[in-house]
Design an enzyme around this catalytic site. Structure first.
Site, PDB file in Angstrom:
ATOM      1  N   ASP A   1       0.932  -1.284   0.170  1.00  0.00           N
ATOM      2  CA  ASP A   1       0.082  -0.004   0.021  1.00  0.00           C
ATOM      3  C   ASP A   1       0.844   1.368  -0.131  1.00  0.00           C
ATOM      4  O   ASP A   1       0.951   1.867   0.869  1.00  0.00           O
ATOM      5  CB  ASP A   1      -1.128   0.080   1.285  1.00  0.00           C
ATOM      6  CG  ASP A   1       0.010  -0.060   2.652  1.00  0.00           C
ATOM      7  OD1 ASP A   1       0.779  -0.685   2.827  1.00  0.00           O
ATOM      8  OD2 ASP A   1      -0.919   0.153   3.495  1.00  0.00           O
TER       9      ASP A   1
ATOM     10  N   HIS B   1       9.313  -0.300   9.108  1.00  0.00           N
ATOM     11  CA  HIS B   1       8.650  -1.395   9.160  1.00  0.00           C
ATOM     12  C   HIS B   1       8.548  -2.280   7.962  1.00  0.00           C
ATOM     13  O   HIS B   1       9.320  -3.395   7.990  1.00  0.00           O
ATOM     14  CB  HIS B   1       7.159  -0.971   9.219  1.00  0.00           C
ATOM     15  CG  HIS B   1       6.734  -0.068  10.403  1.00  0.00           C
ATOM     16  ND1 HIS B   1       6.929  -0.603  11.430  1.00  0.00           N
ATOM     17  CD2 HIS B   1       6.349   1.184  10.623  1.00  0.00           C
ATOM     18  CE1 HIS B   1       6.236   0.542  12.321  1.00  0.00           C
ATOM     19  NE2 HIS B   1       5.952   1.679  11.908  1.00  0.00           N
TER      20      HIS B   1
HETATM   21  C1  BDR Z   1       2.631  -0.680   8.566  1.00  0.00           C
HETATM   22  O1  BDR Z   1       1.356   0.146   8.422  1.00  0.00           O
HETATM   23  C2  BDR Z   1       1.815   1.082   7.290  1.00  0.00           C
HETATM   24  O2  BDR Z   1       1.488   2.348   7.578  1.00  0.00           O
HETATM   25  C3  BDR Z   1       3.087   0.910   7.074  1.00  0.00           C
HETATM   26  O3  BDR Z   1       3.248   1.102   5.287  1.00  0.00           O
HETATM   27  C4  BDR Z   1       3.608  -0.587   7.456  1.00  0.00           C
HETATM   28  O4  BDR Z   1       3.016  -1.427   6.572  1.00  0.00           O
HETATM   29  C5  BDR Z   1       3.094  -0.255   9.834  1.00  0.00           C
HETATM   30  O5  BDR Z   1       2.119  -0.351  11.024  1.00  0.00           O
HETATM   31 CA    CA Z   2       2.888  -0.851   4.184  1.00  0.00          CA
END
Ligand code: BDR
Ligand code: CA
Length: 320
Positions: free
Chosen positions: A11, A241
């Site tokens: 995403d 992340h």
């Molecule tokens: C996850 O949520 C999204 O905002 C980031 O891209 C990552 O995949 C972190 O909690």
């Molecule tokens: Ca993500």
């Protein structure tokens, strides 16, 4: 050198863009395609952004559009306050020249995993809606996928959207529960480790020096992401992340894991919570619990420093 075939379900999203450019720049990975999902942005924005990232990397791999909404619950609002209105911080909406693959994400995933039985690693770094749709579309697919390396969840730590829930799981808890119930190998790279792995603006500015186009693009968008982290935590840094999930494919020994069958809370105050439940009868998920933080950060920076060079050689090899 062993080369892993991977598909990133994404995403994009700032840390998604980092993960995708990392994967493109790492010679130990063969990125077969991207599938798009809502979360940080709407699905049509995720598809457009993914197409742009592919183009920027000098590649022509397929981007297949995924689900527009969660399986059961109403869609949450996109996280524009974390990733910007168009997904790339303050940067304007990109305008890629290519079109998405005509197949839906679930169909693309099924056909590609069946093309290379036992070889493809799925790396979902957004809500798990497309992966649950894959299980609906092709229930036997668990026998064809090598494994999943998932960014999501907060098993033994608080969430980041609520005190209980991590964003990717919270955005479609029913899908996540379906994926965790399936019989396939899964590594979970969740907040338990990803919130310990951070970079600062200087790191991205150094990437701009070594890789002016792609590193510069990441440095430009990351200012917004770092401002968000400063606004909520008072520190000018950002959490890595999604790139951490990609690094858990190439450098799994930089993490330690605890196996645990997982369930997801699908209603009530704790909705989106990932719970270890040894009585569930489910196959255990390998939940990452520690990371060699300095090593993971160095892998990200060293590999992304080569992003422009790798792009140039990819372009020249397709022209010759
Ligand atoms: C996850 O949520 C999204 O905002 C980031 O891209 C990552 O995949 C972190 O909690
Ligand atoms: Ca993500």
């Amino acid at each position: 050198m062993a080369i892993d075939k991977i598909i990133i379900d994404t995403d994009p999203g700032i840390d998604d863009a980092m993960a995708i450019h990392l994967a493109f720049a790492d010679p130990r990975l063969e990125l077969l395609g991207l599938t798009s999902i809502f979360g940080n942005v709407f699905t049509h924005q995720a598809t457009r952004n993914a197409l742009y990232l592919v183009e920027q990397a000098g590649s022509a791999i397929p981007v297949a559009q995924g689900a527009l909404r969660p399986r059961v619950q109403d869609a949450n609002q996109p996280s524009h306050y974390v990733h910007g209105d168009e997904g790339f911080g303050n940067l304007p909406a990109p305008n890629p020249g290519r079109q998405p693959d005509p197949r839906a994400a679930a169909v693309f995933l099924s056909e590609t995993c069946r093309q290379y039985p036992g070889e493809v690693i799925l790396c979902p770094v957004g809500p798990l809606t497309n992966i649950a749709a894959l299980l609906d579309y092709d229930p036997e697919i668990t026998k064809y996928v090598k494994k999943l390396v998932i960014m999501g969840g907060a098993v033994w730590c608080p969430g980041n959207v609520t005190g209980f829930a991590e964003a990717n799981i919270w955005n479609d808890p029913h899908a996540a529960d379906t994926v965790f119930a399936a019989d396939w190998e899964m590594d979970l790279i969740g907040l338990d480790v990803t919130q310990t792995i951070t970079c600062v603006q200087d790191d991205f500015d150094s990437l701009r020096g070594s890789s002016p186009d792609i590193g510069g693009f990441l440095a430009d968008m990351t200012k917004f992401y770092i401002d968000f982290y400063h606004s909520v935590g008072g520190i000018y840094h950002c959490m890595m992340h999604d790139p951490s999930a990609v690094i858990a494919i190439t450098d799994r020994d930089a993490f330690s894991f605890r196996p645990a069958p997982l369930k997801v809370v699908c209603q009530g105050e704790e909705i989106g919570r990932t719970i270890a439940d040894t009585d569930s009868g489910r196959r255990a998920v390998n939940v990452a619990i520690t990371a060699d933080i300095a090593r993971v950060r160095k892998i990200f920076l060293d590999i992304c420093a080569q992003a422009d060079t790798i792009r140039d050689s990819r372009i020249s090899s397709t022209q010759s």
